[in-house]
Scaffold this motif. Structure first.
Motif, PDB file in Angstrom:
ATOM      1  N   TYR A 125      32.428  24.083  14.947  1.00 31.91           N
ATOM      2  CA  TYR A 125      33.144  23.673  13.735  1.00 31.91           C
ATOM      3  C   TYR A 125      32.977  24.804  12.727  1.00 31.91           C
ATOM      4  N   CYS A 126      34.112  25.374  12.314  1.00 41.12           N
ATOM      5  CA  CYS A 126      34.089  26.514  11.402  1.00 41.12           C
ATOM      6  C   CYS A 126      34.400  26.040   9.988  1.00 41.12           C
ATOM      7  N   LEU A 127      33.426  26.125   9.123  1.00 43.79           N
ATOM      8  CA  LEU A 127      33.534  25.660   7.743  1.00 43.79           C
ATOM      9  C   LEU A 127      33.854  26.864   6.862  1.00 43.79           C
ATOM     10  N   VAL A 128      35.065  26.883   6.297  1.00 41.25           N
ATOM     11  CA  VAL A 128      35.565  28.084   5.619  1.00 41.25           C
ATOM     12  C   VAL A 128      35.898  27.769   4.164  1.00 41.25           C
ATOM     13  N   ILE A 129      35.498  28.665   3.271  1.00 41.50           N
ATOM     14  CA  ILE A 129      35.949  28.563   1.888  1.00 41.50           C
ATOM     15  C   ILE A 129      36.589  29.885   1.476  1.00 41.50           C
ATOM     16  N   SER A 130      37.559  29.809   0.577  1.00 42.94           N
ATOM     17  CA  SER A 130      38.162  31.019   0.021  1.00 42.94           C
ATOM     18  C   SER A 130      37.390  31.386  -1.238  1.00 42.94           C
ATOM     19  N   ALA A 131      36.731  32.535  -1.201  1.00 42.38           N
ATOM     20  CA  ALA A 131      35.886  32.943  -2.329  1.00 42.38           C
ATOM     21  C   ALA A 131      35.389  34.358  -2.096  1.00 42.38           C
ATOM     22  N   ARG A 132      34.993  35.015  -3.173  1.00 39.98           N
ATOM     23  CA  ARG A 132      34.267  36.278  -3.000  1.00 39.98           C
ATOM     24  C   ARG A 132      32.941  35.991  -2.318  1.00 39.98           C
ATOM     25  N   GLY A 133      32.329  34.925  -2.755  1.00 35.34           N
ATOM     26  CA  GLY A 133      31.081  34.457  -2.176  1.00 35.34           C
ATOM     27  C   GLY A 133      30.820  33.064  -2.715  1.00 35.34           C
ATOM     28  N   PRO A 134      29.920  32.303  -2.091  1.00 29.93           N
ATOM     29  CA  PRO A 134      29.701  30.915  -2.504  1.00 29.93           C
ATOM     30  C   PRO A 134      28.927  30.814  -3.818  1.00 29.93           C
ATOM     31  N   ASN A 135      29.355  29.864  -4.670  1.00 34.42           N
ATOM     32  CA  ASN A 135      28.552  29.572  -5.853  1.00 34.42           C
ATOM     33  C   ASN A 135      27.503  28.523  -5.486  1.00 34.42           C
ATOM     34  N   GLU A 136      26.672  28.151  -6.450  1.00 31.18           N
ATOM     35  CA  GLU A 136      25.571  27.242  -6.147  1.00 31.18           C
ATOM     36  C   GLU A 136      26.072  25.868  -5.708  1.00 31.18           C
ATOM     37  N   ARG A 137      27.129  25.390  -6.312  1.00 28.98           N
ATOM     38  CA  ARG A 137      27.678  24.085  -5.918  1.00 28.98           C
ATOM     39  C   ARG A 137      28.149  24.118  -4.469  1.00 28.98           C
ATOM     40  N   GLU A 138      28.791  25.197  -4.096  1.00 26.32           N
ATOM     41  CA  GLU A 138      29.287  25.319  -2.725  1.00 26.32           C
ATOM     42  C   GLU A 138      28.149  25.473  -1.728  1.00 26.32           C
ATOM     43  N   MET A 139      27.135  26.246  -2.094  1.00 31.08           N
ATOM     44  CA  MET A 139      25.967  26.371  -1.224  1.00 31.08           C
ATOM     45  C   MET A 139      25.311  25.018  -1.007  1.00 31.08           C
ATOM     46  N   SER A 140      25.141  24.261  -2.072  1.00 33.23           N
ATOM     47  CA  SER A 140      24.493  22.947  -1.965  1.00 33.23           C
ATOM     48  C   SER A 140      25.305  21.994  -1.096  1.00 33.23           C
ATOM     49  N   VAL A 142      27.282  22.784   1.385  1.00 31.82           N
ATOM     50  CA  VAL A 142      27.111  23.193   2.780  1.00 31.82           C
ATOM     51  C   VAL A 142      25.737  22.754   3.290  1.00 31.82           C
ATOM     52  N   GLU A 143      24.707  22.953   2.485  1.00 31.82           N
ATOM     53  CA  GLU A 143      23.357  22.570   2.898  1.00 31.82           C
ATOM     54  C   GLU A 143      23.248  21.067   3.168  1.00 31.82           C
ATOM     55  N   GLN A 144      23.995  20.272   2.441  1.00 30.52           N
ATOM     56  CA  GLN A 144      23.940  18.827   2.626  1.00 30.52           C
ATOM     57  C   GLN A 144      24.749  18.355   3.822  1.00 30.52           C
ATOM     58  N   ILE A 145      25.904  18.971   4.073  1.00 34.57           N
ATOM     59  CA  ILE A 145      26.801  18.456   5.101  1.00 34.57           C
ATOM     60  C   ILE A 145      26.449  18.944   6.496  1.00 34.57           C
ATOM     61  N   ASP A 170      19.424  33.145   4.190  1.00 37.63           N
ATOM     62  CA  ASP A 170      18.227  32.394   4.582  1.00 37.63           C
ATOM     63  C   ASP A 170      18.432  30.891   4.394  1.00 37.63           C
ATOM     64  N   ARG A 171      19.091  30.500   3.327  1.00 41.19           N
ATOM     65  CA  ARG A 171      19.339  29.078   3.081  1.00 41.19           C
ATOM     66  C   ARG A 171      20.283  28.485   4.134  1.00 41.19           C
ATOM     67  N   LEU A 172      21.279  29.250   4.545  1.00 37.14           N
ATOM     68  CA  LEU A 172      22.188  28.762   5.578  1.00 37.14           C
ATOM     69  C   LEU A 172      21.446  28.579   6.901  1.00 37.14           C
ATOM     70  N   LYS A 173      20.593  29.513   7.223  1.00 34.47           N
ATOM     71  CA  LYS A 173      19.781  29.381   8.429  1.00 34.47           C
ATOM     72  C   LYS A 173      18.901  28.131   8.356  1.00 34.47           C
ATOM     73  N   ALA A 174      18.295  27.904   7.206  1.00 31.33           N
ATOM     74  CA  ALA A 174      17.366  26.787   7.053  1.00 31.33           C
ATOM     75  C   ALA A 174      18.056  25.433   7.186  1.00 31.33           C
ATOM     76  N   THR A 206      26.779  42.065   4.363  1.00 35.11           N
ATOM     77  CA  THR A 206      26.695  40.621   4.594  1.00 35.11           C
ATOM     78  C   THR A 206      26.302  40.327   6.038  1.00 35.11           C
ATOM     79  N   LEU A 207      26.889  41.035   6.986  1.00 34.65           N
ATOM     80  CA  LEU A 207      26.540  40.821   8.390  1.00 34.65           C
ATOM     81  C   LEU A 207      25.076  41.156   8.644  1.00 34.65           C
ATOM     82  N   ARG A 208      24.574  42.163   8.002  1.00 31.60           N
ATOM     83  CA  ARG A 208      23.154  42.508   8.173  1.00 31.60           C
ATOM     84  C   ARG A 208      22.251  41.414   7.620  1.00 31.60           C
ATOM     85  N   HIS A 209      22.647  40.815   6.492  1.00 29.62           N
ATOM     86  CA  HIS A 209      21.871  39.694   5.954  1.00 29.62           C
ATOM     87  C   HIS A 209      21.872  38.522   6.942  1.00 29.62           C
ATOM     88  N   VAL A 210      23.025  38.265   7.542  1.00 29.52           N
ATOM     89  CA  VAL A 210      23.127  37.188   8.528  1.00 29.52           C
ATOM     90  C   VAL A 210      22.203  37.463   9.706  1.00 29.52           C
TER      91      VAL A 210
END
Length: 347
Positions: A125-140, A142-145, A170-174, A206-210
């Motif tokens: 399941y590929c969860l995609v958002i259009s953005a330069r990068g995620p803001n805190e609301r979007e990160m949260s 994703v972390e919940q769902i 790191d948060r996405l991994k967690a 970004t790929l290196r961070h991943v």
């Protein structure tokens, strides 16, 4: 008066180079890396060579993936509203394409899409958002769902959220994200021609961070944006050097309202040769036929699966795909089989 043989002769067809591609495949299967010159020769080969190229490429695909096809399902969790100027994208700030515009969807909408993904036989399941990068609301969000989707449907999760810093990775991994998609899209040399609001180096970072966070990297590109054959080869080798696990290869859908509207230079044989070249360069990496396959491969879509081993099922971000049943029929007719997802957990 009888015409002379010289007057009636047809132009000599080029000889099909069966042995050449077979030997290249044997080298790859022996663990060698083909050269950039070899890769370019596949991409620029005459169309008469398409079948031997695919036959040789299929040997590599079969070694690592057998007859399996893995299905992916895309969810456009946030549409439009993007501040970047990527020239191919209907959701960018410079696009006038009439696409839906909404902030990140609520939990129920994301869960409903996960149910559809599972029912359509998708493993990821590929969860995609259009953005330069995620803001805190979007990160949260994703972390919940993500944990809930994985627990209920057993799906792998690939997040495509734009540029990430190390903390976000790191948060996405967690929270359980398995891999992150962030496409290189084209070569470093060509990048400034398709985007000016961020750089190729930003995407690589970004790929290196991943990678450093311990997730798999999903990254590919788009063919048909005015790049040279050398640009396509360069992208294939950069993906190899980065150690990307999954490579989605898109074929430009030149959407009206984007700067690249009207670019329709691709044909089916070019697309097949590009897919094959990526297989030769990245032999054991997942290679996915992605956006634009219906438009450019048309009736030759099944041939792409002789070198690619995955595909999206259903619709794309802002464009329609073909009916899922047509994909299932295509896979069955080829004698291939879908990589099944594990049984969903009970509700």
């Amino acid at each position: 008066m009888t015409a002379s043989p010289e007057a009636t002769a047809t132009p000599t067809e080029p000889q099909i180079q069966v042995d050449r591609y077979q030997k290249l495949a044997e080298r790859v299967l022996a663990g060698e890396t083909i050269s950039r010159e070899d890769a370019l020769s596949i991409l620029t080969a005459p169309d008469i060579d398409v079948l031997p190229i695919l036959s040789a490429g299929y040997q590599i695909r079969h070694r690592y993936f057998g007859r399996t096809v893995q299905l992916y399902f895309l969810m456009n969790a946030k549409s439009g509203l993007c501040p970047e100027d990527c020239h191919y994208c209907s959701q960018s700030k410079i696009s006038t394409a009439p696409v839906p515009k909404y902030n990140i969807l609520k939990r129920d909408d994301l869960m409903k899409a996960a149910e559809i993904a599972a029912n359509q036989g998708a493993k990821t399941y590929c969860l995609v958002i259009s953005a330069r990068g995620p803001n805190e609301r979007e990160m949260s969000a994703v972390e919940q769902i993500v944990p809930e989707i994985k627990q209920k449907y057993g799906l792998d999760i690939c997040a495509c959220l734009g540029l990430l810093n190390r903390e976000q990775a790191d948060r996405l991994k967690a929270c359980g994200v398995d891999r992150v998609n962030h496409n290189l899209n084209t070569s470093e040399e060509h990048y400034a021609d398709i985007c000016t609001t961020h750089t190729y180096a930003d995407r690589v970072q970004t790929l290196r961070h991943v990678r450093d966070a311990g997730m798999e990297m999903c990254s590919g590109g788009i063919i048909g944006m005015g790049e040279s054959p050398e640009d396509v080869v360069s992208m294939a080798f950069d993906l190899r050097d980065l150690g990307v696990h999954s490579i989605p290869l898109n074929f430009l859908n030149a959407i009206e309202g984007t700067p690249l509207q009207g670019n329709m230079d691709l044909n089916a044989n070019q697309c097949l040769k590009a897919l094959a070249m990526f297989r030769f360069v990245n032999p054991d990496r997942e290679l996915r036929i992605s956006g634009g396959r219906e438009l450019h491969l048309r009736s030759l879509q099944p041939m792409g699966l002789y070198v690619a081993n995955s595909m999206f099922v259903g619709d794309y971000l802002t464009t329609k795909g073909q009916a899922p049943q047509a994909d299932y029929d295509m896979i069955t007719d080829l004698g291939f089989e879908v990589t099944q997802n594990i049984e969903p957990a009970s509700a």
